[in-house]
Design an enzyme around this catalytic site. Structure first.
Site, short mmCIF file in Angstrom:
data_model
loop_
_atom_site.label_atom_id
_atom_site.label_comp_id
_atom_site.label_asym_id
_atom_site.label_seq_id
_atom_site.Cartn_x
_atom_site.Cartn_y
_atom_site.Cartn_z
CB THR A 128 2.00 -8.82 -2.47
OG1 THR A 128 1.15 -8.01 -1.67
CG2 THR A 128 2.74 -9.78 -1.55
CG ASP A 129 1.09 -3.62 -1.08
OD1 ASP A 129 0.57 -4.73 -0.83
OD2 ASP A 129 0.41 -2.56 -1.17
CD GLU A 130 -1.29 -8.50 1.82
OE1 GLU A 130 -1.11 -9.37 2.68
OE2 GLU A 130 -2.38 -8.31 1.27
CE1 TYR A 154 -0.42 -13.91 -1.34
CE2 TYR A 154 -0.56 -11.82 -0.18
CZ TYR A 154 -0.40 -12.53 -1.36
OH TYR A 154 -0.23 -11.85 -2.54
CE LYS A 158 3.49 -13.36 -4.05
NZ LYS A 158 3.38 -14.06 -5.37
#
Ligand code: NAD
Ligand code: DAU
Length: 361
Positions: A128-130, A154, A158
């Site tokens: 993810t870009d997060e 989260y 990741k």
């Protein structure tokens, strides 16, 4: 012929990917490994021939090893706990699945594919870009060299999984690629994420709970474009590299919500049968759906802005999103209106009875 192991293939993006791959690579074999958590739904794979479904956990290293020994040469790893709000209330499950689950897959792949003189293989990790944290309004978009700065349990889990995948390449020579993508939307998305939740709330006349001022910005990526991006990574990506995949649709939440409300209103005007199906919707009485907008307490640690710089994916993979947000959203709204049975069963949990009868190990 390739034989893919798709982890999390009964979830939102995984299921879309299995449908996509079946259509575009009909000669390849696909095995789906999914634990069928609240987010997984066996029915997402209905109607597909040639897909073997295994109800199991990625943390079961022996199970994964036994599957890989059956001739699998490619892993596409989607399985995860994926919802930021849930990670704030229960972070341990995110470390268990996202970190330890990825470790288990890497261990099984290492034991199977790197034993002896080795077997040709690929391990593609979906992230993810997060992991890059939060941008200010004028900051440049995330590139593959942006330092990691995850802010939620989260995204931290990741980020940890991304680092493990990277380490298994550098230390053991596992043939990996990783993609970090932005916010997906489209068919089969569990109605806890912004777009399906607000769509279904609008149909039931329930409030649309907007966190904070609704000025947070996300880059919206139609799930089929994401699947094309992963396909490009698998076919053209350089081993050991990471690729950012975006939708080219950077929008504030409030714009997304206003678009959604206007589209629901227009759908009710165009199709009078919707008023009978959803009598509690404001649109059924000719009222605007945006009358349901309600500001609520902000998400703790809420990231303000994500944006993707996809220069590398364009240059190396030839990737570009094919759908505009308006086009992708219209397709998504039409899918949710046409698949009321799917989301009702997902929300009331009734699909689980069928799963329990048919898919227990
Ligand atoms: P999802 O929550 O809809 O689906 C996750 C799937 O994984 C479910 O089918 C679930 O049953 C399965 N699963 C969970 N734990 C498992 C375990 N221990 N063993 C086997 N299966 C397990 O998630 P999604 O939105 O489809 O996301 C898929 C992947 O893409 C995730 O890795 C997520 O981090 C990443 N991602 C998602 C988005 C997005 O916008 N949804 C954006 C960027 C990256
Ligand atoms: O950026 C990629 C990420 O996008 C993925 O890695 C995650 O798995 C996925 O869940 C998604 O995370 P977000 O937190 O951005 O998505 P979500 O749909 O939960 O929220 C989108 C935005 O809408 C976010 O700014 C929070 C806001 N929001 C969300 C919900 C559920 C609200 O204002 N109200 C809500 O009820």
């Amino acid at each position: 012929m390739t034989h893919l192991l798709v982890t999390g293939g009964a979830g939102f993006i995984g299921a879309n990917f299995v449908h996509y791959w079946r259509q575009h690579h009909p000669d390849d074999a696909i095995t789906v490994l999914d634990a069928l958590t609240y987010a997984g739904n066996r029915a997402n794979l209905d109607g597909l021939d040639g897909v073997t479904f295994i109800h199991g956990d990625i943390r079961d290293t022996e199970l994964v090893e036994s599957l890989l020994k059956g001739g699998i040469d490619t892993i596409v790893h989607f399985a995860a706990e994926s919802h930021v709000d849930r990670s704030i209330h229960g972070p341990a499950a995110f470390v268990d699945t996202n970190v330890l689950g990825t470790l288990s897959l890497l261990t099984a792949a290492q034991r199977t594919w790197l034993a002896g003189s080795g077997t040709p293989h690929r391990f593609h990790h979906v992230s993810t870009d997060e992991v890059y944290g939060s941008l200010g309004p004028d900051d440049p978009a995330f590139s593959e060299t942006t330092p990691y700065a995850p802010n939620s349990p989260y995204s931290a889990s990741k980020a940890a999984s991304d680092h493990l995948v990277r380490a298994w390449h550098h230390t053991y020579g596992l043939q990996v690629t990783t993609s970090n993508c932005s916010n997906n939307y489209g068919p089969y998305q569990f109605p806890e994420k912004l777009i399906p939740l607000f769509l279904i709330n609008a149909l039931h006349g329930r409030n649309l709970p907007i966190y904070g001022d609704g000025g947070q910005v996300r880059d919206w990526l139609h799930v089929e474009d994401h699947c094309r991006g992963i396909e490009a990574c698998l076919l053209k990506g350089r081993v050991g590299e990471t690729y950012n995949i975006g939708g080219g649709a950077e929008l504030p939440n409030m714009t997304v919500i206003d678009t959604l409300c206007a589209a629901v209103d227009a759908a009710f005007r165009a199709d009078p049968s919707l008023a009978a199906r959803f009598p509690d919707a404001p649109a059924a009485r000719g009222q605007p759906s945006n009358s349901l907008k309600t500001t609520v307490t902000d998400r703790p640690g809420h990231d303000r802005r994500y944006a993707i710089d996809e220069t590398k994916a364009r240059a190396e993979l030839g990737y570009a999103p094919a759908r505009s947000f308006d086009e992708g959203f219209a397709q998504t709204l039409a899918w949710y209106l046409a698949n009321e049975g799917w989301w009702r069963a997902v929300m009331d949990g009734s699909y689980r009875d069928w799963v329990a009868t048919n898919y227990t190990r």
